[in-house]
Design an enzyme around this catalytic site. Structure first.
Site, PDB file in Angstrom:
ATOM      1  CD  GLU A   1      -3.044  -0.744   2.444  1.00 51.93           C
ATOM      2  OE1 GLU A   1      -2.846   0.146   2.936  1.00 51.93           O
ATOM      3  OE2 GLU A   1      -3.765  -1.791   2.509  1.00 51.93           O
TER       4      GLU A   1
ATOM      5  CD  GLU B   1      -3.320  -6.049   4.674  1.00 50.79           C
ATOM      6  OE1 GLU B   1      -4.180  -5.058   5.214  1.00 50.79           O
ATOM      7  OE2 GLU B   1      -2.231  -5.930   4.358  1.00 50.79           O
TER       8      GLU B   1
HETATM    9  C1  GCB Z   1      -3.687  -2.271   6.019  1.00 48.73           C
HETATM   10  C2  GCB Z   1      -2.262  -2.459   6.209  1.00 48.73           C
HETATM   11  C3  GCB Z   1      -2.043  -3.376   7.556  1.00 48.73           C
HETATM   12  C4  GCB Z   1      -2.889  -2.870   8.740  1.00 48.73           C
HETATM   13  C5  GCB Z   1      -4.561  -3.133   8.447  1.00 48.73           C
HETATM   14  C6  GCB Z   1      -5.274  -2.378   9.407  1.00 48.73           C
HETATM   15  O1  GCB Z   1      -4.227  -2.032   5.112  1.00 48.73           O
HETATM   16  O2  GCB Z   1      -1.770  -3.021   5.185  1.00 48.73           O
HETATM   17  O3  GCB Z   1      -0.940  -3.202   7.996  1.00 48.73           O
HETATM   18  O4  GCB Z   1      -2.468  -3.322   9.947  1.00 48.73           O
HETATM   19  O5  GCB Z   1      -4.737  -2.262   7.164  1.00 48.73           O
HETATM   20  O6  GCB Z   1      -5.782  -3.158  10.365  1.00 48.73           O
HETATM   21  O7  GCB Z   1      -5.560  -1.095   9.481  1.00 48.73           O
END
Ligand code: GCB
Length: 647
Positions: free
Chosen positions: A452, A541
């Protein structure tokens, strides 16, 4: 199914290109293994430690703390290694410390290592976060820029200078993150005395995990003979039932050497051998390396023993190094990810190296527990979010058939100044080090160059084009990805990658509390990305925070019920799209993990399906049910899974 003939020739050319490309790196970084010619001495345990709390954090260098015992220049405390130092004491200033910390210990070096001039003695640090300088008996032997990869120095001649002296190892480690580090950060000084104490500064970071620091992986001494196997590169293929192991061995310390490469099966039986430094080993009736839950006999590993003989005017040297080798192929089409030419669906997790007390310190009990949980869950894969994990973890993946997307620490590249030349040069160097370290793992099926980044910024296009091209040139045998957020307008890396990886948090960061948006927004997300690029997509994710033990029906955010509902809603869409071009789903996150303090985090990120202590939340059971169902549909279960208690 064999690769079609033309594709086969292309593939072989690619395989040889790997050897050329990787050879551009100066030296190898083979994992230290004991053998009849090599010894390993781990320096784990108690170290003397001092944080340099002087205003400019530079007193240690000004007063040359490395020149004498650390205890002679000031107070020291006990510090375990490997471990992050942050959570070891009750001192809040050490937990949040920014700057140089100093570690020291004395080592007894076996007399025979010193006596034998034909023995190389190498000091190796598995990883220290972030910048390290290393001295032996007050003499600087190496420094390293980067927090997640190994570095080493040959120290034989130094310790031989005065064999009566103990070998004193001093390591200074600085966790400061700048616009050019990976991950990037920046230091902000607050000079307004009406608001802040004298000398107040903070470390700003743009990523969501605690910036744990210290000596995170094993420090060790190992030996090799003066002429030694410096590196091995292996790339595998198969044709019908013949396995092909393309290999190249590089040798250091000898003008000429003879060597023998022998490939052995699980029973130690030789299945192929060669006396050439590079070539191909052919394995009749090959046992392929298959992922967990894709085959009844997954994760088959051969052993490749490389035996080197070299002679100089003084003596004859023999070096032996044995590398585990899994024979498998990886290919990507516009809709599928193929392992051994069969469609592979990633049903897995994102992880962190994170636990209480240890922080990011390497810990075998935690690792074995996590693998037991992965297998219980029916997970067949994970992404090393957001940095390279310990080599021992990848070895476990090879052994257990857990497929890995290997990510470099390119997380939180958000400031336009982090797209400049010096950042890019460092990023390329980190990819060199990562590929050099992990290229031989059968479990590693794809490289991830960043997570990201602010891809909408104009310099991002050149940055990612260069980075992805470089990574493909380093290793043409594996696909490359970069992890993007769901907004497909921010797509600077996407034209160059093989697989699109998308993170999204519908009903969480967008439309919080509105579960009903998930089916629409997720479907739109997939259709937009596929429509634009016709490349396979991984939902890399998704998830929601849940504080273990919080319950609410109807579901509200942060309750276990809400986390469950988010997952189920995503799964409905994933089930439609996996029939087309979606090739995987990785939950965020395997376990709760520590972050900086902030108003959106309640003692860390709670999107784990397990707590930080590795106890399941309700969502873990939803995922377990799903993953085993997916495994039953797409793969063949190992015989032992009839007895689910066996792991
Ligand atoms: C994301 C990130 C990750 C965060 C997650 C969150 O997009 O890649 O590092 O921990 O969201 O929980 O906000």
């Amino acid at each position: 199914m064999p690769v079609p003939a033309r594709l086969g020739v292309f593939r072989v050319l690619c395989l040889f290109a790997v050897f050329e490309a990787v050879c551009l790196l100066d030296t190898g970084m083979l994992f230290p293994r004991e053998s009849s010619s090599r010894e390993v001495k781990e320096l784990n345990g108690r170290w003397d430690f001092r944080a340099d709390k002087s205003p400019n954090r530079n007193q240690g260098f000004e007063k040359a703390w490395y020149k004498s015992r650390l205890a002679e220049t000031g107070p020291v405390i006990d510090m375990p290694g490997p471990a992050s130092y942050n959570d070891i004491t009750q001192d809040p200033t050490l937990r949040d410390f920014i700057g140089w910390v100093w570690y020291e210990r004395e080592v007894v070096v076996p007399a025979r290592w010193i006596a034998d001039e034909g023995t190389r003695v190498v000091l190796r640090v598995g990883s220290a976060h972030y910048y390290s300088v290393v001295w032996v008996n007050g003499v600087k032997v190496t420094e390293h820029n980067g927090g997640h990869l190994p570095f080493e120095a040959e120290i034989g001649s130094l310790i031989r200078k005065d064999p009566t002296q103990p070998c004193r190892i001093t390591i200074a480690v600085n966790n400061t993150l700048t616009l050019d580090t990976l991950p990037p950060g920046n230091i902000q000084h607050m000079d307004d005395h009406t608001k802040y104490p004298d000398g107040f500064f903070v470390q700003n970071i743009y990523f969501d995990f605690f910036n744990y620091a210290g000596i995170h992986r094993s420090v060790l001494l190992y030996t090799t003979p003066k002429a030694y196997v410096d590196d091995i590169t292996v790339v595998t293929d198969f044709l019908d039932n013949t396995g092909l192991v393309y290999y190249k061995v590089s040798v250091q310390g000898a003008a000429t050497a003879t060597l023998k490469a022998t490939l052995m099966d699980k029973n130690g039986r030789c299945v192929a051998s060669s006396s050439e430094p590079s070539g191909v080993l052919k394995v009749v009736d090959v046992n392929l390396w298959w992922p967990y839950l894709m085959h009844e006999n997954p994760a088959y590993l051969y052993s490749m023993e490389v035996r080197l003989m070299a002679t100089d005017s003084r003596s004859t040297y023999e070096d032996v190094y044995t590398l585990p080798v899994g024979i498998r192929t990886v290919n990507v089409t516009s809709t599928q990810f193929l392992i051994n030419n069969k469609p592979f669906y990633f049903h897995g997790v994102n992880k962190h190296e994170d636990s209480d007390i240890r922080g990011k310190g390497f810990d075998w009990p935690l690792i074995v527990k996590d693998f037991n949980l992965l297998k219980w869950l029916g997970a067949n894969s994970f992404r090393t979010s957001h940095y390279p994990y310990a080599e021992e973890i990848l070895q476990m993946c090879d052994r257990h058939g857990i497929v890995v997307i290997d990510e470099c620490p390119g997380v939180g590249i958000k400031d336009i100044r982090s797209f400049g030349n010096s950042s890019l040069t460092h990023h390329l160097a980190v990819m060199d080090e990562l590929v050099r370290r992990d290229k031989n793992h059968a479990s590693v099926v794809m490289w991830s160059v960043a997570n990201e980044p602010a891809a909408e910024m104009p310099p991002a296009d050149f940055y990612f084009k260069t980075l992805i091209k470089h990574t493909k040139a380093l290793d043409p045998s594996r696909p490359v990805t970069f992890i993007t957020d769901s907004n497909y307008a921010r797509d600077r890396g996407a034209p160059y990658v093989d697989v699109i990886c998308v993170n999204s948090y519908f009903s969480w960061y967008h439309d919080p509390g509105h579960l009903e948006v998930i089916p629409i927004q997720l479907k739109t997300q997939f259709e937009n990305w596929y429509g634009k690029y016709q490349k396979p997509i991984i939902q890399s994710e998704y998830g929601a925070d849940a504080v273990a033990g919080f319950h609410s029906d109807p579901p509200v955010m942060f309750s276990e019920e809400y986390q469950k509902a988010v997952l189920q809603s995503y799964h409905n869409v994933l089930d439609q799209k996996r029939k087309q071009y979606v090739i995987g789903e990785l939950i965020w996150n395997f376990a709760d993990f520590m972050t900086v303090q902030g108003i959106t985090r309640v003692v860390g990120n709670k999107k784990g399906i397990f707590t930080r202590e590795r106890q399941p939340k309700a969502a873990a059971f939803i995922l377990k049910e799903r993953y085993w169902r997916l495994a039953n549909e797409t793969g063949r279960l190992p015989v032992w899974t009839k007895y689910p208690c066996s792991f």
